[in-house]
Scaffold this motif. Sequence first.
Motif, PDB file in Angstrom:
ATOM      1  N   VAL A 477      22.909  14.322  14.890  1.00 18.79           N
ATOM      2  CA  VAL A 477      23.967  15.019  15.616  1.00 18.79           C
ATOM      3  C   VAL A 477      25.356  14.559  15.175  1.00 18.79           C
ATOM      4  O   VAL A 477      26.295  15.370  15.066  1.00 18.79           O
ATOM      5  N   GLU A 478      25.503  13.281  14.904  1.00 19.32           N
ATOM      6  CA  GLU A 478      26.825  12.730  14.615  1.00 19.32           C
ATOM      7  C   GLU A 478      27.367  13.249  13.282  1.00 19.32           C
ATOM      8  O   GLU A 478      26.627  13.531  12.347  1.00 19.32           O
ATOM      9  N   ASN A 479      28.707  13.357  13.225  1.00 21.45           N
ATOM     10  CA  ASN A 479      29.418  13.737  11.998  1.00 21.45           C
ATOM     11  C   ASN A 479      28.930  15.067  11.424  1.00 21.45           C
ATOM     12  O   ASN A 479      28.709  15.209  10.212  1.00 21.45           O
ATOM     13  N   LEU A 480      28.750  16.030  12.292  1.00 20.47           N
ATOM     14  CA  LEU A 480      28.295  17.363  11.865  1.00 20.47           C
ATOM     15  C   LEU A 480      29.063  18.414  12.660  1.00 20.47           C
ATOM     16  O   LEU A 480      29.153  18.326  13.886  1.00 20.47           O
ATOM     17  N   PHE A 481      29.660  19.381  11.952  1.00 18.90           N
ATOM     18  CA  PHE A 481      30.303  20.490  12.659  1.00 18.90           C
ATOM     19  C   PHE A 481      29.868  21.810  12.047  1.00 18.90           C
ATOM     20  O   PHE A 481      29.348  21.862  10.921  1.00 18.90           O
ATOM     21  N   VAL A 482      30.091  22.881  12.792  1.00 22.49           N
ATOM     22  CA  VAL A 482      29.665  24.214  12.362  1.00 22.49           C
ATOM     23  C   VAL A 482      30.754  25.228  12.705  1.00 22.49           C
ATOM     24  O   VAL A 482      31.585  24.988  13.580  1.00 22.49           O
ATOM     25  N   ASN A 652      27.179  24.800   8.149  1.00 28.49           N
ATOM     26  CA  ASN A 652      26.960  23.464   8.699  1.00 28.49           C
ATOM     27  C   ASN A 652      27.567  22.449   7.740  1.00 28.49           C
ATOM     28  O   ASN A 652      27.209  22.426   6.556  1.00 28.49           O
ATOM     29  N   VAL A 653      28.446  21.604   8.238  1.00 27.06           N
ATOM     30  CA  VAL A 653      29.174  20.679   7.372  1.00 27.06           C
ATOM     31  C   VAL A 653      28.957  19.247   7.862  1.00 27.06           C
ATOM     32  O   VAL A 653      29.287  18.918   9.017  1.00 27.06           O
ATOM     33  N   ARG A 654      28.411  18.409   6.985  1.00 26.68           N
ATOM     34  CA  ARG A 654      28.196  16.987   7.277  1.00 26.68           C
ATOM     35  C   ARG A 654      29.368  16.191   6.711  1.00 26.68           C
ATOM     36  O   ARG A 654      29.744  16.370   5.550  1.00 26.68           O
ATOM     37  N   THR A 655      29.967  15.334   7.533  1.00 26.65           N
ATOM     38  CA  THR A 655      31.140  14.567   7.115  1.00 26.65           C
ATOM     39  C   THR A 655      30.821  13.074   7.097  1.00 26.65           C
ATOM     40  O   THR A 655      29.850  12.620   7.723  1.00 26.65           O
ATOM     41  N   ALA A 656      31.668  12.337   6.398  1.00 31.11           N
ATOM     42  CA  ALA A 656      31.482  10.892   6.328  1.00 31.11           C
ATOM     43  C   ALA A 656      32.078  10.183   7.535  1.00 31.11           C
ATOM     44  O   ALA A 656      31.717   9.041   7.818  1.00 31.11           O
ATOM     45  N   SER A 657      32.987  10.876   8.242  1.00 28.09           N
ATOM     46  CA  SER A 657      33.634  10.262   9.407  1.00 28.09           C
ATOM     47  C   SER A 657      33.876  11.342  10.452  1.00 28.09           C
ATOM     48  O   SER A 657      33.106  12.310  10.527  1.00 28.09           O
TER      49      SER A 657
END
Length: 825
Positions: A477-482, A652-657
């Motif tokens: 769930v963490e560090n993920l936006f859509v 869906n975008v996974r980020t490092a922070s």
Amino acid sequence: MMGTLFRQDLPFAARMLVKNPGLTTVAVLSLGLAIGANTTVFTGINALFLSPIPGVEEPSRVYNLYTTENRLASGETRAPVSFLNYRDLGEQNNIFSDLAVFLPLPVSMVREGEPEQVNAQLVSANYFRVLSVSAIRGRTFVAEEDEGLGGHPVAVVSHSFWQNRLGGDPEVVGTTLTLNSHPFTVVGVSPPGFKGTISFFGAEQIWIPLSMRNEVVPANFLNFFESRRALAFSPFGRLNPGVSASRAELAMQAIAARLEEEYPEDNEGRGVALASLSDGALGINQRNTLVLGGTVIMAIVGLVLLIACVNLANLLLARGMARSREMGIRVALGASRGRILTQLVSESVVLAGLGGAVGLLIAYWGTGVIWALRPTFVTADTLDLSLDWRVLGFTVAISLVTGLLFGLLPSIQASRPDIHEALKVNVRGSSASLTRSRLRSALVIGEVSLALITLIGSGLFLRSMNEALEVDPGFEVENLFVFFMNLASRGYGPEEGRQFYAEAIERSEATPGVVSAAYSANFPIGGGFQRTVIPEEQEGDPERRGLLSQTNIVTPNYFETVGIPLVRGRVLSDLDREDVQLAAVINEATARRYWPDVDPLGRRFRFIDEPDQYREVVGIVGNTVVTQLGEAPQPVIYLPLAQNYNPFGALNVRTASDPDALMGPVMREVQALDSQLPLTFQSTVEDILGQSLWPRRLAAQLLAAFGLLALSLAAVGIYGIMSYSTSQRTREIGIRMAVGAGQGGVLRMVVRQGMMIAGAGVLLGLVLAAGFTRFLSGLLFGVSPLDPVTFGGIALLLLGVAFLATYVPARRATRIDPMVTFRTE
């Protein structure tokens, strides 16, 4: 006569309350909090269940139609209707004057060069006529606007859309709106408050006739209009005069049976059910849960009100003791018992009226605070939470009933004084005093038991909420936006669309701080389309019918981006192209459903609407939450975008922070590909999960607040009776201490008396709570309605509070000076 007496007594009652500001303040605040809590909850219930749809004439004659289906993946039993079945149901019945239908869908609107997504409904031309809704400006649709595909680019807008999006332009009729890159002419405005037949629709709506479906419906979903399998449409009709709902349902079920016989492959196992317009407004399958939840919360606040009533009854009993001499003199001078009773009840009614006024203020404030806690996808105008005449009537009624409830028993007691005892200088120890003391103790026992029930109900919901928060959603769930894209609104074809998605992913991954990006037709949580699955080995088996399962179309790196673990086999790859064997990845729930005793890898299946297109299972991934935390694992089938184009979906975008910091830059990069494409519903996945828990969290927060209020009122009640009883025993305690009783002995005696009362209330409350909480099982997750931790913890908490409320007056009693007591006596 009685009205005259009340008119005489009310001013006198007000003067008496002014002379006792302490009692009046405590009573009004206690009642105000309890009545305010009840009014706040009723305001929500009024908005959900009691308020008719604005503008609809005789809504009780309008009924929704649903498909009954026992093969839905989520276990629901009612679903929308296929378009072809809707047409047959409309043509073959003589029960409804007419059947209308609607299909909600988002469309893109461009105004002043800026794209935005707006809510629309594709409707049959008779939509407004069946509801008997008239336009306040212009007109609604005419019958001819259902005919000739693409020939009627017209629209009706809601009053809120007209005011908020079009600036309330008085010349709105004739205005052109650009929807999905096509011009539509506004021909009418709906009445204020009308937004359709679903309560949770936003107030800003656009209605478009069915004949314009090619312009607003994504191309790959246009086949829904020609398929009996596609359960996507919501029909409703107005009953003919003299036709009952039960007769109508039987008639429609007979037609459904004929359609099942005529089209067995598509309609096998399907029937028809009816629901009133008000029932259907809350959603196809949600009403029962909402009703149960509303009933539980209303019951809890009702218990809080009862606790407040018991508290005030005890307060008035004590006050009646103090006024026993006054009442005795009145009787001695010839006042009748009825006359005294009327006066005392008038005082209770005045107190209740003041409490009701304070309660309205609290409800006005509380409703605003609660509504401010709603998730972002619920707009401010979704529900009308105004204090209308129903709410005001409820508050007045509950105030009057409360006044009688807490005032009648003390008034009856006070209205029949023993004249001989009342005229004595010292009435302590009289039989009347003993009787009232026992009555006060009984009331406190009842108050403690009610508080325990309230607290246990609140505790169970809090425990259920905590259990839901501990559930593993099955992905990271963490560090993920859509965010959402609808390429159909810009007319992209399959090749253009796939290229757009590829470039959007590439640009996103090139943004500093982004780890990976992937496309999916569905958000990580929220569900999607269900399709009927036929395993190859079950073809032709009459005992094994196809079942509905969730599907999701994804790009190969979706599982890595979202964090769904691979269990066996492989995930989708760039090799899964259009010109090779159709591939699919399934989750563990799908494997258990379709291939419980064999290895699913290498097995093939098809969807029922694709007779010759078999897909091979190439991998199995872990289960994930589909619609809400706490659900049973649902089957999900993942299909590659290269083999199954979809014109809309999520990036869906996974980020490092921190994903919030990167959301804007990524969306600007994607927007640069098409400045006219709206990018909507942007959110972190953590927020989406939080929003999915919103109803459960709100209920837990409300019940926690009500439980705290109940606990406070119970503590005040126990403290009040112990303080009063201790003051009544001043002479006894003084004598005990004079003959050698120590402070410790006196302390234990007083505390023991209070704890015996509290203990009796706790025991009674545990028995009653065990019966009450069994109705909560359908609303709890991961917690038994008889959860021993909750029952035991709440009982100990209440006993601890009771001890503190008893200890303070007991401690004060140990400071009594025997010589001062004797001089006073």
